[in-house]
Design a protein around this motif. Sequence first.
Motif, PDB file in Angstrom:
ATOM      1  N   ASN A 193       5.283 -15.398  -8.233  1.00 52.16           N
ATOM      2  CA  ASN A 193       6.043 -14.153  -8.388  1.00 52.16           C
ATOM      3  C   ASN A 193       5.285 -12.973  -7.792  1.00 52.16           C
ATOM      4  O   ASN A 193       4.082 -13.058  -7.498  1.00 52.16           O
ATOM      5  CB  ASN A 193       6.382 -13.894  -9.867  1.00 52.16           C
ATOM      6  N   LYS A 194       5.988 -11.896  -7.600  1.00 49.08           N
ATOM      7  CA  LYS A 194       5.411 -10.689  -6.997  1.00 49.08           C
ATOM      8  C   LYS A 194       4.362 -10.068  -7.901  1.00 49.08           C
ATOM      9  O   LYS A 194       3.348  -9.537  -7.431  1.00 49.08           O
ATOM     10  CB  LYS A 194       6.535  -9.689  -6.706  1.00 49.08           C
ATOM     11  N   LEU A 195       4.567 -10.135  -9.213  1.00 55.00           N
ATOM     12  CA  LEU A 195       3.655  -9.503 -10.158  1.00 55.00           C
ATOM     13  C   LEU A 195       2.247 -10.084 -10.057  1.00 55.00           C
ATOM     14  O   LEU A 195       1.254  -9.342 -10.035  1.00 55.00           O
ATOM     15  CB  LEU A 195       4.180  -9.673 -11.584  1.00 55.00           C
ATOM     16  N   GLU A 196       2.152 -11.406  -9.971  1.00 53.28           N
ATOM     17  CA  GLU A 196       0.818 -12.009  -9.900  1.00 53.28           C
ATOM     18  C   GLU A 196       0.154 -11.700  -8.557  1.00 53.28           C
ATOM     19  O   GLU A 196      -1.066 -11.506  -8.494  1.00 53.28           O
ATOM     20  CB  GLU A 196       0.902 -13.517 -10.124  1.00 53.28           C
ATOM     21  N   ALA A 197       0.936 -11.619  -7.499  1.00 57.12           N
ATOM     22  CA  ALA A 197       0.376 -11.206  -6.205  1.00 57.12           C
ATOM     23  C   ALA A 197      -0.196  -9.800  -6.303  1.00 57.12           C
ATOM     24  O   ALA A 197      -1.283  -9.507  -5.791  1.00 57.12           O
ATOM     25  CB  ALA A 197       1.457 -11.272  -5.129  1.00 57.12           C
ATOM     26  N   GLN A 198       0.509  -8.901  -6.977  1.00 55.49           N
ATOM     27  CA  GLN A 198       0.019  -7.539  -7.163  1.00 55.49           C
ATOM     28  C   GLN A 198      -1.272  -7.528  -7.985  1.00 55.49           C
ATOM     29  O   GLN A 198      -2.209  -6.792  -7.691  1.00 55.49           O
ATOM     30  CB  GLN A 198       1.082  -6.693  -7.859  1.00 55.49           C
ATOM     31  N   ALA A 199      -1.333  -8.376  -9.013  1.00 58.60           N
ATOM     32  CA  ALA A 199      -2.550  -8.468  -9.823  1.00 58.60           C
ATOM     33  C   ALA A 199      -3.735  -8.910  -8.970  1.00 58.60           C
ATOM     34  O   ALA A 199      -4.840  -8.356  -9.081  1.00 58.60           O
ATOM     35  CB  ALA A 199      -2.334  -9.443 -10.984  1.00 58.60           C
ATOM     36  N   TYR A 200      -3.523  -9.887  -8.094  1.00 59.32           N
ATOM     37  CA  TYR A 200      -4.598 -10.360  -7.222  1.00 59.32           C
ATOM     38  C   TYR A 200      -5.078  -9.258  -6.277  1.00 59.32           C
ATOM     39  O   TYR A 200      -6.281  -9.079  -6.065  1.00 59.32           O
ATOM     40  CB  TYR A 200      -4.119 -11.548  -6.389  1.00 59.32           C
ATOM     41  N   VAL A 201      -4.126  -8.551  -5.685  1.00 56.55           N
ATOM     42  CA  VAL A 201      -4.486  -7.467  -4.760  1.00 56.55           C
ATOM     43  C   VAL A 201      -5.355  -6.427  -5.462  1.00 56.55           C
ATOM     44  O   VAL A 201      -6.386  -5.987  -4.939  1.00 56.55           O
ATOM     45  CB  VAL A 201      -3.211  -6.824  -4.174  1.00 56.55           C
ATOM     46  N   GLU A 202      -4.952  -6.036  -6.647  1.00 60.02           N
ATOM     47  CA  GLU A 202      -5.714  -5.013  -7.370  1.00 60.02           C
ATOM     48  C   GLU A 202      -7.086  -5.530  -7.770  1.00 60.02           C
ATOM     49  O   GLU A 202      -8.084  -4.789  -7.718  1.00 60.02           O
ATOM     50  CB  GLU A 202      -4.912  -4.537  -8.567  1.00 60.02           C
ATOM     51  N   LEU A 203      -7.182  -6.800  -8.143  1.00 63.06           N
ATOM     52  CA  LEU A 203      -8.484  -7.360  -8.498  1.00 63.06           C
ATOM     53  C   LEU A 203      -9.415  -7.441  -7.284  1.00 63.06           C
ATOM     54  O   LEU A 203     -10.612  -7.172  -7.396  1.00 63.06           O
ATOM     55  CB  LEU A 203      -8.317  -8.757  -9.095  1.00 63.06           C
ATOM     56  N   LEU A 204      -8.883  -7.808  -6.130  1.00 67.65           N
ATOM     57  CA  LEU A 204      -9.706  -7.854  -4.920  1.00 67.65           C
ATOM     58  C   LEU A 204     -10.336  -6.491  -4.638  1.00 67.65           C
ATOM     59  O   LEU A 204     -11.508  -6.398  -4.243  1.00 67.65           O
ATOM     60  CB  LEU A 204      -8.869  -8.312  -3.724  1.00 67.65           C
ATOM     61  N   GLU A 205      -9.563  -5.446  -4.843  1.00 66.67           N
ATOM     62  CA  GLU A 205     -10.069  -4.093  -4.616  1.00 66.67           C
ATOM     63  C   GLU A 205     -11.035  -3.668  -5.718  1.00 66.67           C
ATOM     64  O   GLU A 205     -12.137  -3.183  -5.448  1.00 66.67           O
ATOM     65  CB  GLU A 205      -8.897  -3.107  -4.521  1.00 66.67           C
TER      66      GLU A 205
END
Length: 340
Positions: A193-205
């Motif tokens: 889902n899009k939500l988990e992708a967003q979580a990953y992006v924020e964690l990478l940063e």
Amino acid sequence: MVVKSGGVGAAEEGPAGAAVRRWVEAGGGRLVLDGGLATELEAHGADLNDPLWSAKCILSSPHLIRKVHLDYIEAGANIIITASYQATIQGFESKGFSKEQSENLLTKSVEIAHEAREMFLKQHSDQSTPMHRPILVAASIGSYGAYLADGSEYSGDYGEAGTLEFLKDFHRRRLQVLAEARPDLIAFETIPNKLEAQAYVELLEECNISIPSWFSFNSKDGVHVVSGDSLIECAKVANSCAKVGAVGINCTPPRFIHSLILTIQKVTDKPILIYPNSGERYDAEKKEWVESTGVSDGDFVSYVSEWCKDGAALIGGCCRTTPNTIRAITRTLNQFCPAP
């Protein structure tokens, strides 16, 4: 931090994309990924009937994981993916391990892959013609649904756990530990889902991860990811992060891949990776793979030249594919997909 989604070029490629492109060039214009890990572990006698799934072998039989990694490298794979897909600190702790022991097991998954690579290189060090093809280790991070072991990575329905902060808290330390083990890549796999992708992006940063990563989603129909979210919107999230070096699809029937590649190309210039399953369907209740109904997927490898022409730069297999599949993919790419 909220990442803005945009179209092609919305984010600078950054060092992650540049690194992936250098590896692709070193591989002659394409990189071959490995195939199914659990499939091969079971073929070698491993019992994976456990919530940890293939990660159980990090505890019980690391030698089997090492052998499977080595078999895939021998078959032509440029990238081997660690046994950490279903390995989580929370999952290990539920088995009675301490936090430190759980983190050490995550680290061990990367070490096993490094050992397999070193064994291969040592075995081939006396060749008259030096080997130049890249052999890379990608640390796998499965979705929260994979940890649940209830098939929800194939639905993206997390119920009350489906919040951004919950998912970030769940994945944060796992991501840090795997990054500290120094893989070449971090593979965020089977993103539902899009939500988990967003979580990953924020964690990478937020965690300042410098290791290039890839995002691979799974689709149920060739248009949406399995949760029903638009693939285009999910790919935009991945494209918006300069720490993401490639975007693509895994654990999806081969018949959907052509349209999915074309969809991803609409919103990103990052290298595209695809590693579908064999075309079977996972039955979450029975916890087994069953033959799909409807359109036949035919011969998995027969699709490879099409995906290559579509522009996929990294190609491999997921569940129920084997070293023979990867060997055939390698042969097909060499014959029909010369370097662009």
